[in-house]
Design an enzyme around this catalytic site. Structure first.
Site, PDB file in Angstrom:
ATOM      1  N   PHE A   1       0.842  -1.198   0.000  1.00  0.00           N
ATOM      2  CA  PHE A   1       0.000   0.000   0.000  1.00  0.00           C
ATOM      3  C   PHE A   1       0.878   1.249   0.000  1.00  0.00           C
ATOM      4  O   PHE A   1       1.789   1.377   0.818  1.00  0.00           O
ATOM      5  CB  PHE A   1      -0.895  -0.006   1.246  1.00  0.00           C
ATOM      6  CG  PHE A   1      -1.782   1.204   1.375  1.00  0.00           C
ATOM      7  CD1 PHE A   1      -2.876   1.381   0.543  1.00  0.00           C
ATOM      8  CD2 PHE A   1      -1.518   2.182   2.343  1.00  0.00           C
ATOM      9  CE1 PHE A   1      -3.698   2.503   0.657  1.00  0.00           C
ATOM     10  CE2 PHE A   1      -2.335   3.295   2.470  1.00  0.00           C
ATOM     11  CZ  PHE A   1      -3.425   3.453   1.627  1.00  0.00           C
ATOM     12  N   GLY A   2       0.584   2.175  -0.900  1.00  0.00           N
ATOM     13  CA  GLY A   2       1.301   3.456  -0.952  1.00  0.00           C
ATOM     14  C   GLY A   2       0.346   4.596  -0.683  1.00  0.00           C
ATOM     15  O   GLY A   2      -0.784   4.602  -1.183  1.00  0.00           O
ATOM     16  N   TYR A   3       0.795   5.571   0.115  1.00  0.00           N
ATOM     17  CA  TYR A   3      -0.064   6.715   0.454  1.00  0.00           C
ATOM     18  C   TYR A   3       0.651   8.049   0.221  1.00  0.00           C
ATOM     19  O   TYR A   3       0.071   9.110   0.404  1.00  0.00           O
ATOM     20  CB  TYR A   3      -0.517   6.615   1.927  1.00  0.00           C
ATOM     21  CG  TYR A   3       0.662   6.551   2.875  1.00  0.00           C
ATOM     22  CD1 TYR A   3       1.247   5.328   3.208  1.00  0.00           C
ATOM     23  CD2 TYR A   3       1.230   7.713   3.383  1.00  0.00           C
ATOM     24  CE1 TYR A   3       2.361   5.270   4.028  1.00  0.00           C
ATOM     25  CE2 TYR A   3       2.338   7.664   4.210  1.00  0.00           C
ATOM     26  CZ  TYR A   3       2.897   6.431   4.517  1.00  0.00           C
ATOM     27  OH  TYR A   3       4.020   6.393   5.331  1.00  0.00           O
TER      28      TYR A   3
ATOM     29  N   GLU B   1      12.989   3.880   1.460  1.00  0.00           N
ATOM     30  CA  GLU B   1      12.253   4.379   2.628  1.00  0.00           C
ATOM     31  C   GLU B   1      13.105   4.297   3.901  1.00  0.00           C
ATOM     32  O   GLU B   1      12.570   4.219   5.007  1.00  0.00           O
ATOM     33  CB  GLU B   1      10.955   3.571   2.811  1.00  0.00           C
ATOM     34  CG  GLU B   1      10.046   3.537   1.582  1.00  0.00           C
ATOM     35  CD  GLU B   1       9.444   4.897   1.232  1.00  0.00           C
ATOM     36  OE1 GLU B   1       9.189   5.688   2.146  1.00  0.00           O
ATOM     37  OE2 GLU B   1       9.258   5.174   0.028  1.00  0.00           O
TER      38      GLU B   1
HETATM   39  C1  SIN Z   1       4.415   5.907   0.787  1.00  0.00           C
HETATM   40  O1  SIN Z   1       4.377   6.591  -0.230  1.00  0.00           O
HETATM   41  O2  SIN Z   1       3.615   4.960   0.950  1.00  0.00           O
HETATM   42  C2  SIN Z   1       5.448   6.133   1.843  1.00  0.00           C
HETATM   43  C3  SIN Z   1       5.895   7.531   2.002  1.00  0.00           C
HETATM   44  C4  SIN Z   1       6.632   8.094   0.837  1.00  0.00           C
HETATM   45  O3  SIN Z   1       7.551   7.453   0.313  1.00  0.00           O
HETATM   46  O4  SIN Z   1       6.307   9.210   0.394  1.00  0.00           O
END
Ligand code: SIN
Length: 180
Positions: free
Chosen positions: A10-12, A89
Site C-alpha cells: 500500500f502506498g499513500y 524508505e
Molecule cells: C508511501 O508513499 O507509501 C510512503 C511515504 C513516501 O515514500 O512518500
C-alpha cells in the site's frame, strides 16, 4: 522478513505517483485508523541532512482513514522489490502489516504491507503550524527533487483519484500562495 506469495503493497505518499517497481495490478484502496500527515523529515530525498524537507507518514487516529493505491507484487519479484523499497524508505520508515479495503467494494479486503515512519523515528518532525510547514516545503530540496514537487505531485494524484485530503490540499494551497 520478506513475505512469500504475491503480496499487496500500500502506498499513500510518493508511492502513489512514483512507485518505481513492477507490479501485477494496482487498485485504489483505503486503510482505517490512520491519517496522512506531512510530519516526517526527509534528509535524503526532498531535503538535506542539515535542512530536512517534509514528507508524509501515517499517524494513528482511530476515527480516520487514508486512501492510496495498493500494488500487487509478484512473489518472484518480492525480494528485489522489498530491497529496493527498504532502501528508498530508509529514513525512518518501517514495514507494517495492514488490512486493505479496496475502493471498488466488490473486491474483498486483503492483507498488505505499507511503510510508516513511526513517531519515535530519528527523522520524525511532528506537527507544526500549516504556515511553518508550508514555508519549510517551499524552501526544501534534495537529491530526488524539490519538496514542492513532492507535495504537488501527491495532491495532483489524489485529485486524479477523486480522493479528498484536507491536510494535503490546504498545505498545497498555502505553498502555492507563498510563491505568487
Ligand atoms: C508511501 O508513499 O507509501 C510512503 C511515504 C513516501 O515514500 O512518500
Amino acid at each position: 522478513m520478506t513475505p512469500s506469495g504475491d503480496t499487496w503493497v500500500f502506498g499513500y505518499g510518493s508511492l502513489i505517483w512514483q512507485p518505481s517497481f513492477s507490479f501485477l495490478e494496482q487498485r485504489p484502496a483505503r486503510i482505517h485508523g490512520w491519517s496522512r500527515r506531512f510530519w516526517q523529515g526527509s534528509h535524503d530525498h526532498r531535503g538535506l541532512p542539515d535542512a530536512p524537507g517534509r514528507v508524509v507518514t501515517l499517524i494513528e487516529d482511530k476515527h480516520a482513514s487514508c486512501e492510496g493505491i495498493a500494488y500487487l507484487v509478484a512473489a518472484a519479484t518480492l525480494k528485489r522489490v522489498f530491497e529496493h523499497l527498504d532502501y528508498r524508505e530508509k529514513n525512518g520508515y518501517e514495514r507494517y502489516n495492514i488490512q486493505l479495503d479496496f475502493l471498488n467494494e466488490k473486491k474483498a479486503p486483503e492483507l498488505g504491507i505499507m511503510y510508516i515512519a513511526p513517531v519515535d523515528n530519528h527523522a520524525f518532525l511532528g506537527p507544526a503550524s500549516m504556515e511553518d510547514m508550508a514555508l519549510q516545503i517551499q524552501h526544501s530540496a534534495g537529491p530526488s527533487g524539490s519538496n514542492l514537487e513532492y507535495l504537488t505531485e501527491l495532491a495532483a494524484a489524489l485529485r486524479h483519484m477523486q480522493i479528498h485530503d484536507q491536510h494535503v490540499f490546504e498545505l498545497e494551497e498555502m505553498v502555492l500562495a507563498l510563491g505568487r
